[in-house]
Design a protein around this motif. Structure first.
Motif, mmCIF file in Angstrom:
data_model
loop_
_atom_site.group_PDB
_atom_site.id
_atom_site.type_symbol
_atom_site.label_atom_id
_atom_site.label_comp_id
_atom_site.label_asym_id
_atom_site.label_seq_id
_atom_site.Cartn_x
_atom_site.Cartn_y
_atom_site.Cartn_z
ATOM 1 N N LYS A 1 50.648 37.847 31.984
ATOM 2 C CA LYS A 1 49.514 37.573 32.864
ATOM 3 C C LYS A 1 48.573 36.567 32.220
ATOM 4 C CE LYS A 1 50.434 40.463 36.222
ATOM 5 N NZ LYS A 1 50.687 40.039 37.578
ATOM 6 N N SER B 1 42.635 34.457 36.206
ATOM 7 C CA SER B 1 42.567 34.441 37.672
ATOM 8 C C SER B 1 42.028 33.079 38.098
ATOM 9 C CB SER B 1 41.644 35.542 38.175
ATOM 10 O OG SER B 1 40.309 35.263 37.800
ATOM 11 N N ARG C 1 45.804 36.763 40.648
ATOM 12 C CA ARG C 1 45.987 36.762 39.189
ATOM 13 C C ARG C 1 47.185 35.885 38.849
ATOM 14 N NH1 ARG C 1 42.750 38.523 34.950
ATOM 15 N NH2 ARG C 1 44.062 38.690 33.129
#
Length: 118
Positions: A56, A59, A81
């Motif tokens: 990840k 954002s 995200r």
């Protein structure tokens, strides 16, 4: 059709094509070119992953707050995200620099192509 044999043939043909441009008289240099450079290592070994987990990243809100992308993106993508490779590509793309994204299926490569418009 044997996909692995086809792959091997394509790589072999491409290496032969590349070698057809090489006319080096010095055996040491020729050996280096044939065995240690692009000719021998034309492509990396394939990477096969099952159920990949992509790291990840930030954002769009983070990118907007850092003045990397246009604030109007918050209207559509503020809660989205991103993956780390997407963030890296967007940061390069908004600087009008070229980049290549190589990542697995479902990793959002297509989104990075829009970085020119961010």
């Amino acid at each position: 059709m044997d996909a692995f044999k086809t792959h091997e043939n394509v790589i072999s043909d491409y290496k032969s094509y590349l070698k057809s441009f090489i006319n080096i008289s010095d055996e040491r240099i020729l050996d280096f070119v044939n065995n240690s450079t692009l000719i021998k290592n034309i492509l990396p070994e394939p990477l096969i992953q099952f159920n990949p987990s992509f790291e990840k990243g930030d954002s769009f809100e983070d990118l907007i707050n850092d003045n990397i992308v246009h604030p109007n993106l918050s209207k559509a993508l503020v809660s989205y995200r991103l993956y780390k490779h997407q963030v890296e590509a967007i940061k390069i793309g908004v600087k009008n620099q070229g980049f290549i994204v190589t990542s697995g299926t479902g990793s959002g490569k297509s989104l990075t192509f829009f970085s020119h418009y961010f």
